[in-house]
Scaffold this motif. Structure first.
Motif, PDB file in Angstrom:
ATOM      1  N   GLN A   1     -43.075  10.332  18.857  1.00  0.00           N
ATOM      2  CA  GLN A   1     -44.379   9.827  18.411  1.00  0.00           C
ATOM      3  C   GLN A   1     -44.956   8.767  19.338  1.00  0.00           C
ATOM      4  O   GLN A   1     -46.140   8.838  19.698  1.00  0.00           O
ATOM      5  N   PRO A   2     -44.179   7.741  19.743  1.00  0.00           N
ATOM      6  CA  PRO A   2     -44.732   6.749  20.669  1.00  0.00           C
ATOM      7  C   PRO A   2     -45.193   7.347  21.994  1.00  0.00           C
ATOM      8  O   PRO A   2     -46.215   6.924  22.542  1.00  0.00           O
TER       9      PRO A   2
ATOM     10  N   ASP B   1     -32.957  13.801  13.980  1.00  0.00           N
ATOM     11  CA  ASP B   1     -34.252  14.415  14.263  1.00  0.00           C
ATOM     12  C   ASP B   1     -35.406  13.534  13.784  1.00  0.00           C
ATOM     13  O   ASP B   1     -36.417  13.371  14.475  1.00  0.00           O
ATOM     14  N   GLU B   2     -35.260  12.963  12.589  1.00  0.00           N
ATOM     15  CA  GLU B   2     -36.303  12.088  12.050  1.00  0.00           C
ATOM     16  C   GLU B   2     -36.491  10.850  12.918  1.00  0.00           C
ATOM     17  O   GLU B   2     -37.623  10.449  13.220  1.00  0.00           O
ATOM     18  N   GLU B   3     -35.386  10.238  13.324  1.00  0.00           N
ATOM     19  CA  GLU B   3     -35.464   9.023  14.133  1.00  0.00           C
ATOM     20  C   GLU B   3     -35.977   9.311  15.538  1.00  0.00           C
ATOM     21  O   GLU B   3     -36.713   8.505  16.121  1.00  0.00           O
TER      22      GLU B   3
ATOM     23  N   TYR C   1     -31.110  13.269  10.136  1.00  0.00           N
ATOM     24  CA  TYR C   1     -31.489  11.876  10.367  1.00  0.00           C
ATOM     25  C   TYR C   1     -31.800  11.642  11.848  1.00  0.00           C
ATOM     26  O   TYR C   1     -32.776  10.951  12.181  1.00  0.00           O
TER      27      TYR C   1
ATOM     28  N   GLU D   1     -38.113  11.623  16.298  1.00  0.00           N
ATOM     29  CA  GLU D   1     -39.552  11.797  16.136  1.00  0.00           C
ATOM     30  C   GLU D   1     -40.247  10.451  16.003  1.00  0.00           C
ATOM     31  O   GLU D   1     -41.278  10.203  16.642  1.00  0.00           O
ATOM     32  N   ARG D   2     -39.684   9.558  15.210  1.00  0.00           N
ATOM     33  CA  ARG D   2     -40.326   8.268  14.929  1.00  0.00           C
ATOM     34  C   ARG D   2     -40.258   7.302  16.112  1.00  0.00           C
ATOM     35  O   ARG D   2     -41.249   6.645  16.432  1.00  0.00           O
ATOM     36  N   ARG D   3     -39.104   7.251  16.785  1.00  0.00           N
ATOM     37  CA  ARG D   3     -38.894   6.216  17.789  1.00  0.00           C
ATOM     38  C   ARG D   3     -39.083   6.684  19.234  1.00  0.00           C
ATOM     39  O   ARG D   3     -39.228   5.854  20.132  1.00  0.00           O
TER      40      ARG D   3
ATOM     41  N   THR E   1     -34.976  21.025  20.300  1.00  0.00           N
ATOM     42  CA  THR E   1     -35.674  20.860  19.023  1.00  0.00           C
ATOM     43  C   THR E   1     -36.224  22.181  18.496  1.00  0.00           C
ATOM     44  O   THR E   1     -36.341  22.359  17.276  1.00  0.00           O
TER      45      THR E   1
ATOM     46  N   LEU F   1     -29.612   6.182  18.118  1.00  0.00           N
ATOM     47  CA  LEU F   1     -30.202   5.963  16.795  1.00  0.00           C
ATOM     48  C   LEU F   1     -29.151   6.006  15.697  1.00  0.00           C
ATOM     49  O   LEU F   1     -29.339   5.411  14.635  1.00  0.00           O
TER      50      LEU F   1
END
Length: 413
Positions: free
Chosen positions: A298-299, A289-291, A287, A293-295, A318, A265
């Motif tokens: 979450q999926p 950690d955020e990515e 950043y 979670e998003r990519r 985490t 990422l």
């Protein structure tokens, strides 16, 4: 008494030289160490999918089989590197010829593997015993091998339309994939467009293309994915020498295998850059950690794979803020401990122990060997020599458990 030696580490690293599909036109070089990393990531996913209904001990034993047998397969492949797969399969059809080949490979590997102790060496011999019964671990590893190899084939397929072998290779993959349709999770893995497992597996594969130390020339060039596999293997060998419990050994291997996953990422950012601006490394971590979670997380959760997302989160640290923290799990809660307590009080399967400090050592040891090998191959530039000096100085007096890191590094002279 078991120990870690230079020869073992270099043998594992040698897969970074070993090209795959080298008789085909390729859009990028494909290396054995990268394929093995992808294979073991897939094996981990299939392990999660096929053990939900198992008791803890049954799951532990299967995990042991997958990690060690995967490493054994890799080491075997390193020795028979010049034998193309179709030829090797023909040899396997003749029990006597296969026995002779296996005995020769074992003789080649004994000097480096026997340092890990008699028990490890006996498990290696037992794996290749023709009388050994076929198990679920064999199916999982074979399916993972099939996935990783077919993923590579799809990369080169369009460039080799002139090749008269192409139809035969394509059909062989179709036949292999048909054998694993009843293996839980396999169908999802083969669907990267609409299935969370398939998308995650495909995303991981892209780490093959991301080169480490990308701003400087090296021979060989290692990818982020190949580095992850090296760290996983080194962490496992270190765990064997430390007499780590089986769950701890598994955790350490898979933590090493996934530890640089966030770099798909953010790309591989070398330490001097991260530390060049105050708190830049903190910003990069946030950043990542955020990515993640998003990519990734979450999926997986959205399609019902919360257990896989949580398990991956545990491996990536985490809950503790870093994969490089020693930790255990008590009543579902992750707790930080130090190495001494991990080695004495909590070296037990029930605590789900995981090494962080030792993983960091293996991570930097792999980086040291990458730099050392490049310099030995004639790429003697200041940055590589400085990196080697910094790591040698950092670990000169460092001992972790039964392993003296400084003495190990001093072997590389």
């Amino acid at each position: 008494m078991s120990s870690i030696r230079k020869g073992l580490l270099q043998t594992v690293f040698s897969g970074a030289y070993m090209k795959r599909w080298n008789d085909k036109l390729r859009p990028a070089e494909l290396y054995e160490v990268d394929k093995q990393a992808h294979k073991m990531i897939i094996a981990w996913l299939l392990l999660q999918e096929n053990t939900r209904e198992m008791e803890d001990e049954e799951r532990r034993v299967l995990g042991d089989r997958i990690v060690e047998w995967g490493i054994f397969d890799y080491l075997f492949r390193l020795v028979i590197t010049d034998i193309k797969p179709p030829v090797y399969y023909r040899i396997k059809e003749n029990p006597e010829h296969h026995r002779q080949l296996v005995e020769w490979v074992q003789g080649e590997l004994e000097p480096v593997l026997s340092t890990l102790g008699a028990d490890f060496w006996m498990r290696f011999l037992a794996y290749f015993d023709p009388a050994r019964k076929h198990e679920l671990a064999d199916d999982i590893l074979a399916a993972a091998h099939c996935y990783a190899s077919s993923w590579e084939f799809k990369l080169i397929e369009g460039l080799n339309s002139f090749d008269d072998e192409l139809d035969v290779i394509r059909e062989s993959f179709v036949e292999q994939q048909a054998e694993f349709q009843n293996l839980k999770g396999f169908k999802g893995l083969m669907d990267p467009k609409t299935h969370a497992l398939g998308r995650f597996a495909n995303l991981c594969g892209q780490l093959r293309f991301q080169k480490r130390w990308s701003q400087m020339p090296r021979i060989p060039e290692t990818s982020v994915m190949g580095h992850m596999f090296l760290v996983g293997c080194y962490s496992y060998f270190f765990s064997v020498v430390q007499d780590a419990c089986p769950v701890r050994r598994q955790n350490n291997f898979f933590c090493g295998l996934f530890h640089d996953l966030p770099e798909m990422l953010t790309r591989d950012i070398i330490s001097p850059v991260k530390k060049s601006v105050k708190e830049l490394d903190v910003l990069i971590k946030a950043y990542e950690d955020e990515e993640l979670e998003r990519r990734v997380f979450q999926p997986l959760r959205a399609e019902g794979y919360t257990d896989i997302a949580d398990r991956l989160g545990f491996l990536l640290g985490t809950a503790t803020g870093s994969e490089f923290h020693d930790c255990i799990e008590v009543d579902g809660n992750v707790e930080l401990v130090d190495f001494e307590k991990l080695q004495t009080l909590y070296n037990d399967n029930k605590y789900n122990p995981k090494d962080g400090e030792m993983l960091k050592v293996c991570d930097e040891l792999a980086a040291y060997i990458e730099a050392y090998t490049a310099v030995r191959n004639g790429i003697s530039i200041n940055e590589l020599n400085q990196a080697m000096w910094r790591l040698r100085d950092k670990y000169r007096k460092k001992t972790i458990g039964k392993i003296h890191i400084g003495a190990l590094m001093s072997d590389f002279d």
